[in-house]
Design a protein around this motif. Structure first.
Motif, PDB file in Angstrom:
ATOM      1  N   LEU A  62       0.815  -1.221   0.000  1.00 14.90           N
ATOM      2  CA  LEU A  62       0.000   0.000   0.000  1.00 14.90           C
ATOM      3  C   LEU A  62       0.845   1.266   0.000  1.00 14.90           C
ATOM      4  N   LYS A  63       2.146   1.124   0.194  1.00 15.94           N
ATOM      5  CA  LYS A  63       3.066   2.275   0.186  1.00 15.94           C
ATOM      6  C   LYS A  63       2.515   3.405   1.062  1.00 15.94           C
ATOM      7  N   LEU A  64       2.230   3.090   2.315  1.00 17.52           N
ATOM      8  CA  LEU A  64       1.618   4.058   3.225  1.00 17.52           C
ATOM      9  C   LEU A  64       2.482   5.309   3.351  1.00 17.52           C
ATOM     10  N   HIS A  65       1.829   6.454   3.257  1.00 20.17           N
ATOM     11  CA  HIS A  65       2.523   7.748   3.306  1.00 20.17           C
ATOM     12  C   HIS A  65       1.517   8.784   3.793  1.00 20.17           C
ATOM     13  N   ASP A  66       1.573   9.091   5.085  1.00 25.63           N
ATOM     14  CA  ASP A  66       0.635  10.024   5.699  1.00 25.63           C
ATOM     15  C   ASP A  66       1.278  10.510   6.992  1.00 25.63           C
ATOM     16  N   ILE A  67       0.524  11.174   7.825  1.00 21.05           N
ATOM     17  CA  ILE A  67       1.089  11.601   9.107  1.00 21.05           C
ATOM     18  C   ILE A  67       1.374  10.358   9.958  1.00 21.05           C
ATOM     19  N   PRO A  68       2.355  10.411  10.861  1.00 20.89           N
ATOM     20  CA  PRO A  68       2.743   9.217  11.610  1.00 20.89           C
ATOM     21  C   PRO A  68       1.601   8.510  12.324  1.00 20.89           C
ATOM     22  N   ASN A  69       0.700   9.258  12.955  1.00 19.76           N
ATOM     23  CA  ASN A  69      -0.389   8.633  13.695  1.00 19.76           C
ATOM     24  C   ASN A  69      -1.288   7.805  12.779  1.00 19.76           C
ATOM     25  N   THR A  70      -1.614   8.360  11.614  1.00 14.39           N
ATOM     26  CA  THR A  70      -2.482   7.653  10.674  1.00 14.39           C
ATOM     27  C   THR A  70      -1.807   6.397  10.152  1.00 14.39           C
ATOM     28  N   VAL A  71      -0.537   6.506   9.808  1.00 15.00           N
ATOM     29  CA  VAL A  71       0.203   5.353   9.297  1.00 15.00           C
ATOM     30  C   VAL A  71       0.334   4.278  10.373  1.00 15.00           C
ATOM     31  N   GLU A  72       0.599   4.685  11.601  1.00 19.47           N
ATOM     32  CA  GLU A  72       0.732   3.709  12.678  1.00 19.47           C
ATOM     33  C   GLU A  72      -0.571   2.938  12.876  1.00 19.47           C
ATOM     34  N   GLY A  92       8.031   9.620   3.490  1.00 14.72           N
ATOM     35  CA  GLY A  92       7.295  10.112   4.641  1.00 14.72           C
ATOM     36  C   GLY A  92       8.172  10.516   5.812  1.00 14.72           C
ATOM     37  N   GLY A  93       9.445  10.156   5.781  1.00 12.71           N
ATOM     38  CA  GLY A  93      10.366  10.564   6.832  1.00 12.71           C
ATOM     39  C   GLY A  93      10.510   9.539   7.939  1.00 12.71           C
ATOM     40  N   PRO A  94      11.534   9.696   8.772  1.00 15.73           N
ATOM     41  CA  PRO A  94      11.841   8.680   9.794  1.00 15.73           C
ATOM     42  C   PRO A  94      10.751   8.490  10.835  1.00 15.73           C
ATOM     43  N   ASP A  95      10.100   9.551  11.265  1.00 14.14           N
ATOM     44  CA  ASP A  95       9.056   9.402  12.281  1.00 14.14           C
ATOM     45  C   ASP A  95       7.886   8.599  11.743  1.00 14.14           C
ATOM     46  N   MET A  96       7.502   8.869  10.489  1.00 16.53           N
ATOM     47  CA  MET A  96       6.380   8.148   9.897  1.00 16.53           C
ATOM     48  C   MET A  96       6.727   6.681   9.686  1.00 16.53           C
ATOM     49  N   VAL A  97       7.915   6.420   9.155  1.00 15.19           N
ATOM     50  CA  VAL A  97       8.316   5.035   8.905  1.00 15.19           C
ATOM     51  C   VAL A  97       8.413   4.264  10.226  1.00 15.19           C
ATOM     52  N   ALA A  98       8.991   4.879  11.235  1.00 13.30           N
ATOM     53  CA  ALA A  98       9.095   4.224  12.548  1.00 13.30           C
ATOM     54  C   ALA A  98       7.715   3.942  13.127  1.00 13.30           C
ATOM     55  N   ALA A  99       6.783   4.873  12.952  1.00 15.30           N
ATOM     56  CA  ALA A  99       5.425   4.673  13.449  1.00 15.30           C
ATOM     57  C   ALA A  99       4.758   3.503  12.730  1.00 15.30           C
ATOM     58  N   GLY A 100       4.970   3.401  11.417  1.00 14.50           N
ATOM     59  CA  GLY A 100       4.391   2.297  10.667  1.00 14.50           C
ATOM     60  C   GLY A 100       4.964   0.954  11.080  1.00 14.50           C
ATOM     61  N   ALA A 101       6.284   0.904  11.249  1.00 13.23           N
ATOM     62  CA  ALA A 101       6.918  -0.351  11.662  1.00 13.23           C
ATOM     63  C   ALA A 101       6.434  -0.765  13.049  1.00 13.23           C
ATOM     64  N   ARG A 102       6.282   0.207  13.925  1.00 15.39           N
ATOM     65  CA  ARG A 102       5.810  -0.069  15.287  1.00 15.39           C
ATOM     66  C   ARG A 102       4.355  -0.566  15.272  1.00 15.39           C
ATOM     67  N   GLY A 103       3.523   0.105  14.510  1.00 17.60           N
ATOM     68  CA  GLY A 103       2.122  -0.308  14.442  1.00 17.60           C
ATOM     69  C   GLY A 103       1.959  -1.697  13.864  1.00 17.60           C
ATOM     70  N   LEU A 104       2.724  -2.016  12.829  1.00 24.57           N
ATOM     71  CA  LEU A 104       2.652  -3.346  12.222  1.00 24.57           C
ATOM     72  C   LEU A 104       3.000  -4.424  13.234  1.00 24.57           C
ATOM     73  N   SER A 105       4.089  -4.215  13.959  1.00 25.15           N
ATOM     74  CA  SER A 105       4.521  -5.191  14.966  1.00 25.15           C
ATOM     75  C   SER A 105       3.493  -5.343  16.080  1.00 25.15           C
ATOM     76  N   GLU A 106       2.960  -4.221  16.549  1.00 21.52           N
ATOM     77  CA  GLU A 106       1.980  -4.273  17.636  1.00 21.52           C
ATOM     78  C   GLU A 106       0.692  -4.952  17.194  1.00 21.52           C
ATOM     79  N   GLY A 107       0.256  -4.682  15.979  1.00 19.22           N
ATOM     80  CA  GLY A 107      -0.966  -5.310  15.483  1.00 19.22           C
ATOM     81  C   GLY A 107      -0.837  -6.817  15.388  1.00 19.22           C
TER      82      GLY A 107
END
Length: 247
Positions: A62-72, A92-107
């Motif tokens: 899906l190539k997620l690219h949005d604000i960190p909270n939405t991506v997470e 999307g920058g480091p904060d967004m990518v980190a938020a996405g990686a964190r959300g994926l793992s938590e889910g």
């Protein structure tokens, strides 16, 4: 990894029936099924669940690219579905990518806890976020940008990156520990279509690709079964040559 593990089939089709027909037809040779924007928008989470239930691993592209909270939050939902790979665009920058990686793992962790006492939970995969570097439809990718985005992906918690085959040397040097996923794979004689930086399966694997993503070269071929068989044979030959021999 086996040769099958190194092949992903892009399910770039418009509906559930067409996608599942491809999974059934080619699932024995392609260990990963890629669900992209078109199919996910058409069918939603159900298609992911059904592919997972079939025994194939899912690459949700899906190539997620949005604000960190939405991506997470979106990535957390993807993790709960049981996907193996999820793409996040490094633009999307480091904060967004980190938020996405964190959300994926938590889910995924939450889904495993919820299914801990059921048979369905026993085979859950550990998901991996992929940082998208430069799209293969772009005519060129500057080495500095590639290296920067690969490094960003690694530092932000991604387990892999998506890049074109010609970019592998640069990406591997910048972030050698990441899984390298390569789209834009075209056998000799196949149409280039809208891809610009392409390679054959053998070229990409020899250059260091870990997972090849192949779609239209099979699904739009005059004889899809023959096209798939040729690609599988080419990938298997390279894989066998590169695999260590037990002594």
């Amino acid at each position: 990894m086996t040769a099958r593990d190194r092949l992903a089939l892009a399910l770039d089709v418009p509906d559930h029936a067409a996608a599942m027909a491809l999974v059934e037809r080619f699932g024995s040779d392609f260990g990963v099924m890629k669900v992209g924007l078109e199919l996910f928008v058409a069918e939603g989470p159900r298609i992911v669940r059904d592919i997972v239930a079939s025994g194939s691993r899912v690459f949700l592209d899906l190539k997620l690219h949005d604000i960190p909270n939405t991506v997470e939050r979106a990535a957390r939902r993807a993790g709960a579905l049981g996907v193996w790979l999820l793409t996040l665009h490094t633009q999307g920058g480091p904060d967004m990518v980190a938020a996405g990686a964190r959300g994926l793992s938590e889910g995924a962790a939450g889904a495993r806890r919820g299914a801990a006492d059921s048979e369905a939970g026993s085979g859950a995969v550990v998901p991996m976020a992929l940082g998208v570097t430069v799209l293969t439809s772009d005519a060129e990718a500057l080495p500095d940008a590639l290296a920067e985005r690969a490094t960003l992906a690694e530092r932000a918690g991604c387990g892999g990156v998506v890049c074109a085959a010609p970019d592998l040397a640069t990406v591997s040097s910048a972030a050698p520990g990441l899984l390298r996923v390569v789209p834009g794979i075209r056998p000799v004689g196949a149409q280039q279509a809208d891809q610009r930086r392409i390679a054959t399966p053998a070229q990409a694997l020899a250059a260091g690709a870990d997972l090849l993503v192949i779609g239209r070269a099979i699904t739009e071929a005059p004889d899809p079964d023959a096209a798939a068989a040729a690609i599988v044979a080419e990938a298997a030959a390279v894989h066998a040559e590169s695999s260590p021999v037990a002594g």
